[in-house]
Enzyme design. Structure first.
Site, PDB file in Angstrom:
ATOM      1  CB  CYS A 183       4.951   2.158   7.978  1.00 20.89           C
ATOM      2  SG  CYS A 183       4.587   3.673   7.086  1.00 20.89           S
ATOM      3  CG  LEU A 184       6.672   1.236   2.121  1.00 26.88           C
ATOM      4  CD1 LEU A 184       5.965   1.208   0.401  1.00 26.88           C
ATOM      5  CD2 LEU A 184       7.878   0.038   1.900  1.00 26.88           C
TER       6      LEU A 184
ATOM      7  CG  HIS B 221       0.190   6.795   5.654  1.00 29.04           C
ATOM      8  ND1 HIS B 221       1.300   7.269   6.364  1.00 29.04           N
ATOM      9  CD2 HIS B 221       0.447   5.597   5.531  1.00 29.04           C
ATOM     10  CE1 HIS B 221       2.268   6.259   6.494  1.00 29.04           C
ATOM     11  NE2 HIS B 221       1.656   5.084   5.941  1.00 29.04           N
TER      12      HIS B 221
ATOM     13  CG  HIS C  83      -0.814   1.412   7.254  1.00 30.27           C
ATOM     14  ND1 HIS C  83       0.161   0.585   8.023  1.00 30.27           N
ATOM     15  CD2 HIS C  83      -0.089   2.138   6.568  1.00 30.27           C
ATOM     16  CE1 HIS C  83       1.344   1.355   7.711  1.00 30.27           C
ATOM     17  NE2 HIS C  83       1.137   2.025   6.623  1.00 30.27           N
ATOM     18  CD  GLU C  84      -1.211   2.567   2.633  1.00 32.53           C
ATOM     19  OE1 GLU C  84      -0.924   3.694   2.875  1.00 32.53           O
ATOM     20  OE2 GLU C  84      -0.760   1.413   2.912  1.00 32.53           O
TER      21      GLU C  84
ATOM     22  CD  GLN D 101       3.372   5.756   2.870  1.00 32.99           C
ATOM     23  OE1 GLN D 101       2.461   5.155   2.313  1.00 32.99           O
ATOM     24  NE2 GLN D 101       4.350   5.115   3.619  1.00 32.99           N
TER      25      GLN D 101
ATOM     26  N   GLY E 259       0.785  -1.154   0.043  1.00 28.00           N
ATOM     27  CA  GLY E 259       0.027  -0.042   0.050  1.00 28.00           C
ATOM     28  C   GLY E 259       0.692   1.212   0.023  1.00 28.00           C
TER      29      GLY E 259
END
Ligand code: GNR
Ligand code: NI
Length: 172
Positions: free
Chosen positions: A95-96, A141, A137-138, A52, A47
């Site tokens: 998480c990236l 963000h 999660h997204e 990000q 994702g």
């Protein structure tokens, strides 16, 4: 399509921004979606939210297909969680934007999300399991929220400190 650098901690100035709604999903939005997808596949991740890659717009992409399977990208603009189950489930998240850190997070097991798709069509999606976790999660963000905000303050502060220190030492 271009791969763009992924913003990581300690850059909270970017990652804590609340992203703005997308007026209409148009060609520019689709170009953004394509860059996000390419960046996510390259990482690799399942994702990615626009912030990000430094774009404060309410757009996210998800693809839960496994290696070797046909790709199944999901393009989501302006998502709203319209229902959440009382029942919770635990999932080990990463998480990236917080490389190499994983922790268990508890979230509603099932959610319903309203959004606009890649063609600006109004859609509604019911999700459980990894898709429900990833969507939440997204969407976090888009609101400047990171998964470490759902763990203990002790653990969160330890992670934030580690990234601040690494940046100071020039290791990021
Ligand atoms: O690639 C990712 N894996 C993942 C695993 C468990 C829960 C959430 C995620 S999302 C993450 C990519 C990412 O940082 N998206 O914002
Ligand atoms: Ni993330």
């Amino acid at each position: 399509m271009t791969t763009r650098p992924i913003i990581t901690l300690p850059d909270e100035k970017t990652l804590r921004q609340v992203s703005k709604p997308i007026a209409q999903v148009d060609a520019a939005t689709r170009a953004l979606f394509d860059d996000m997808l390419e960046t996510m596949y390259a990482a690799p991740g399942i994702g990615l939210a626009a912030i990000q890659i430094g774009v404060p717009l309410r757009a996210l992409v998800i693809d839960l297909s496994k290696e070797g399977e046909d790709k199944r990208p999901l393009f989501v603009a302006n998502p709203e969680i319209v229902a959440s189950s009382a029942e919770l489930s635990d999932y080990e998240e990463g998480c990236l934007s917080i490389p190499d850190y994983f922790e268990m997070v508890q979230r509603p097991r099932e959610i319903t999300v309203r959004y606009r798709d890649r063609n600006n069509e109004a859609m509604e999606l019911q999700a459980t399991g990894l898709l429900a976790t990833c969507l939440q999660h997204e969407i976090d963000h888009l609101n400047g929220v990171l998964f470490i905000d759902h763990i203990s303050k002790l653990k969160r502060d330890r992670v934030l400190k580690k990234f601040q220190k690494a940046a100071k030492l020039g290791k990021l």
